[in-house]
Enzyme design. Structure first.
Site, PDB file in Angstrom:
ATOM      1  N   GLY A  62       0.831  -1.193   0.000  1.00 33.52           N
ATOM      2  CA  GLY A  62       0.000   0.000   0.000  1.00 33.52           C
ATOM      3  C   GLY A  62       0.867   1.244   0.000  1.00 33.52           C
ATOM      4  O   GLY A  62       2.069   1.186  -0.264  1.00 33.52           O
ATOM      5  N   VAL A  93       2.103   3.155   2.404  1.00 35.74           N
ATOM      6  CA  VAL A  93       3.251   3.155   3.318  1.00 35.74           C
ATOM      7  C   VAL A  93       4.315   2.172   2.850  1.00 35.74           C
ATOM      8  O   VAL A  93       5.506   2.499   2.810  1.00 35.74           O
ATOM      9  CB  VAL A  93       2.804   2.810   4.758  1.00 35.74           C
ATOM     10  CG1 VAL A  93       4.015   2.595   5.665  1.00 35.74           C
ATOM     11  CG2 VAL A  93       1.937   3.923   5.322  1.00 35.74           C
ATOM     12  N   GLY A  94       3.905   0.973   2.461  1.00 43.17           N
ATOM     13  CA  GLY A  94       4.867  -0.030   2.025  1.00 43.17           C
ATOM     14  C   GLY A  94       5.645   0.397   0.804  1.00 43.17           C
ATOM     15  O   GLY A  94       6.876   0.261   0.743  1.00 43.17           O
ATOM     16  N   ASP A 146       2.406  -8.723  -1.466  1.00 41.43           N
ATOM     17  CA  ASP A 146       1.075  -8.151  -1.295  1.00 41.43           C
ATOM     18  C   ASP A 146       0.052  -9.101  -1.896  1.00 41.43           C
ATOM     19  O   ASP A 146       0.342  -9.822  -2.865  1.00 41.43           O
ATOM     20  CB  ASP A 146       0.986  -6.780  -1.981  1.00 41.43           C
ATOM     21  CG  ASP A 146      -0.253  -6.011  -1.576  1.00 41.43           C
ATOM     22  OD1 ASP A 146      -0.160  -5.212  -0.616  1.00 41.43           O
ATOM     23  OD2 ASP A 146      -1.319  -6.205  -2.194  1.00 41.43           O
ATOM     24  N   ARG A 158      -6.362   4.957  15.989  1.00 43.29           N
ATOM     25  CA  ARG A 158      -5.571   3.786  15.615  1.00 43.29           C
ATOM     26  C   ARG A 158      -6.140   2.524  16.258  1.00 43.29           C
ATOM     27  O   ARG A 158      -6.088   1.437  15.697  1.00 43.29           O
ATOM     28  CB  ARG A 158      -4.113   3.991  16.023  1.00 43.29           C
ATOM     29  CG  ARG A 158      -3.448   5.160  15.290  1.00 43.29           C
ATOM     30  CD  ARG A 158      -2.027   5.390  15.778  1.00 43.29           C
ATOM     31  NE  ARG A 158      -1.386   6.508  15.100  1.00 43.29           N
ATOM     32  CZ  ARG A 158      -1.357   7.746  15.567  1.00 43.29           C
ATOM     33  NH1 ARG A 158      -1.956   8.024  16.711  1.00 43.29           N
ATOM     34  NH2 ARG A 158      -0.753   8.699  14.892  1.00 43.29           N
ATOM     35  N   ASN A 164      -0.989  -0.250  12.239  1.00 42.35           N
ATOM     36  CA  ASN A 164      -1.651   0.247  13.448  1.00 42.35           C
ATOM     37  C   ASN A 164      -2.821  -0.632  13.868  1.00 42.35           C
ATOM     38  O   ASN A 164      -3.449  -1.272  13.029  1.00 42.35           O
ATOM     39  CB  ASN A 164      -2.159   1.674  13.203  1.00 42.35           C
ATOM     40  CG  ASN A 164      -1.053   2.698  13.347  1.00 42.35           C
ATOM     41  OD1 ASN A 164      -0.255   2.626  14.267  1.00 42.35           O
ATOM     42  ND2 ASN A 164      -0.999   3.642  12.415  1.00 42.35           N
ATOM     43  N   ASP A 176       6.316  10.097  16.046  1.00 44.71           N
ATOM     44  CA  ASP A 176       5.845  11.159  16.944  1.00 44.71           C
ATOM     45  C   ASP A 176       7.014  11.979  17.478  1.00 44.71           C
ATOM     46  O   ASP A 176       6.919  13.205  17.605  1.00 44.71           O
ATOM     47  CB  ASP A 176       5.057  10.554  18.110  1.00 44.71           C
ATOM     48  CG  ASP A 176       3.904   9.699  17.634  1.00 44.71           C
ATOM     49  OD1 ASP A 176       2.938  10.249  17.098  1.00 44.71           O
ATOM     50  OD2 ASP A 176       3.991   8.466  17.781  1.00 44.71           O
ATOM     51  N   ARG A 236       8.086  14.313  14.784  1.00 44.79           N
ATOM     52  CA  ARG A 236       7.133  15.428  14.688  1.00 44.79           C
ATOM     53  C   ARG A 236       7.302  16.406  15.858  1.00 44.79           C
ATOM     54  O   ARG A 236       7.216  17.629  15.682  1.00 44.79           O
ATOM     55  CB  ARG A 236       5.703  14.883  14.678  1.00 44.79           C
ATOM     56  CG  ARG A 236       5.325  14.157  13.399  1.00 44.79           C
ATOM     57  CD  ARG A 236       4.007  13.416  13.545  1.00 44.79           C
ATOM     58  NE  ARG A 236       3.578  12.833  12.274  1.00 44.79           N
ATOM     59  CZ  ARG A 236       2.775  11.786  12.148  1.00 44.79           C
ATOM     60  NH1 ARG A 236       2.312  11.183  13.253  1.00 44.79           N
ATOM     61  NH2 ARG A 236       2.426  11.323  10.966  1.00 44.79           N
ATOM     62  N   HIS A 275       1.862   4.772  20.706  1.00 44.29           N
ATOM     63  CA  HIS A 275       1.759   5.522  19.456  1.00 44.29           C
ATOM     64  C   HIS A 275       0.270   5.769  19.241  1.00 44.29           C
ATOM     65  O   HIS A 275      -0.412   5.039  18.540  1.00 44.29           O
ATOM     66  CB  HIS A 275       2.355   4.724  18.297  1.00 44.29           C
ATOM     67  CG  HIS A 275       2.157   5.392  16.955  1.00 44.29           C
ATOM     68  ND1 HIS A 275       2.563   6.681  16.701  1.00 44.29           N
ATOM     69  CD2 HIS A 275       1.590   4.940  15.800  1.00 44.29           C
ATOM     70  CE1 HIS A 275       2.266   6.989  15.448  1.00 44.29           C
ATOM     71  NE2 HIS A 275       1.666   5.944  14.890  1.00 44.29           N
TER      72      HIS A 275
END
Length: 319
Positions: free
Chosen positions: A20, A22-23, A43, A96, A128, A156, A159, A183
């Site tokens: 997807g 992210v992958g 996948d 999440r 998640n 996090d 960020r 998270h």
């Protein structure tokens, strides 16, 4: 990169389960990093994964790495690390933790297959809710605790440093501050240890001649907590930041770098046992190691306990 590490990279195979957003973004970031010789995408939609691999192979002409699609989980064999990004993505308005039942069920299927094919690999979990699924991956794989790592609050923390860097007018790399715990919504900033140029934030502000306002600081931590929700609301997904963080987790594993990164690992935290959450861990080719506990103040210890208990409650519901 030192010659010894460059030679090591020539034998590095990384598998990414889940092609997807992210992958695939992680695969591309890894390709450009030069850290791996072979990147394998696995996948359920093999046709789309093949399209991604073909597209990336054109970039591989410049990056000197092979990108291909795996036919089955047997392609995990020999992998230095297997990154798991497969699962249902967080949608606008979801937490999440709302994803837990679907993704927990998926892990029951895929993690044992990965473990059977690659018994010596390091599992890096990005799906998640990452803390719950890191715990699940440990139990389902039977691996030693140091070889099952969740991406946790590494994103996090990045960020948070970005927000503090903007506030104090310095490069985020010069901000030493961490987010620990879940998270998710019960994460907590470690204000008592946050520093710039070796000085606590309040002292740095005084030396710089600017006011220190805790409400403003709390705004930085709140924006950190809300960042993923805002991004998902605006574009439907997060991918660039987390992909970069996953590569930063991989780098010290591949190079045996002993880097300190806030990642999720199963352990005992604030008196709550057998739970996964994030604390600074030393990462090297053997996995994630918690060598030195943080010196938290009493308020932070209590907040960490609350975070651990909130994760533990979800774990009980899954078992």
């Amino acid at each position: 990169m030192p010659a010894s590490n460059a030679a090591n990279v020539r034998s590095i195979k990384i598998v990414i389960v889940g092609a997807g957003s992210v992958g695939v973004t992680t695969a591309y970031a890894l390709l450009l990093s030069g850290l791996a010789a072979e990147i394998v995408l696995i996948d359920i939609d093999t046709n789309r994964a093949l399209g991604e691999a073909i597209d990336m192979s054109h970039a591989a002409h410049y990056a000197q790495a092979r990108v291909r699609v795996g036919d089955s989980y047997d392609d995990c064999a020999g992998a230095t690390a297997v990154i798991v990004t497969a699962g249902v993505n967080q949608k606008p308005g979801q937490t999440r933790m709302d994803l837990v039942k679907t993704n927990y069920g998926l892990f029951k299927s895929i993690i044992p297959q990965i473990a059977a094919a690659a018994p010596d690999t390091i599992l890096i979990i990005a799906t998640n809710p990452v803390d719950v699924l890191t715990h699940a991956a440990l139990k389902l794989s039977g691996f030693p605790v140091e070889r099952v790592i969740g991406s946790g609050t590494a994103m996090d923390t990045t960020r948070f440093r970005h927000e503090l860097g903007k506030q104090f007018g310095v490069n985020p790399r010069n901000v030493h501050a961490v987010i620990i715990g879940e998270h998710g919504d019960s994460q907590l900033p470690v204000w008592s240890l946050a520093s710039i140029a070796g000085m606590r934030l309040r002292d740095y502000a005084a030396q710089k001649g600017i006011p220190y306002d805790q409400e403003v600081m709390d705004g930085c931590s709140q924006r950190t907590k809300d960042a993923a929700y805002e991004i998902i609301q605006r574009k439907g997904k997060t991918n660039y930041g987390v992909a970069s963080v996953l590569v930063s987790i991989l780098e010290p594993i591949i190079t045996d770098g002993d880097a300190l990164v806030t990642v999720s690992r199963v352990g005992t935290y604030a008196g709550v046992d057998d739970v996964a959450l994030s604390m600074p861990c030393k990462l090297n080719r053997a996995g994630a190691h918690q060598d030195v506990p943080l010196l938290l103040d009493e308020k932070e210890k209590e907040l960490l306990k609350q975070s651990a208990e909130s994760i533990k409650e979800v774990l009980r519901a899954c078992e």
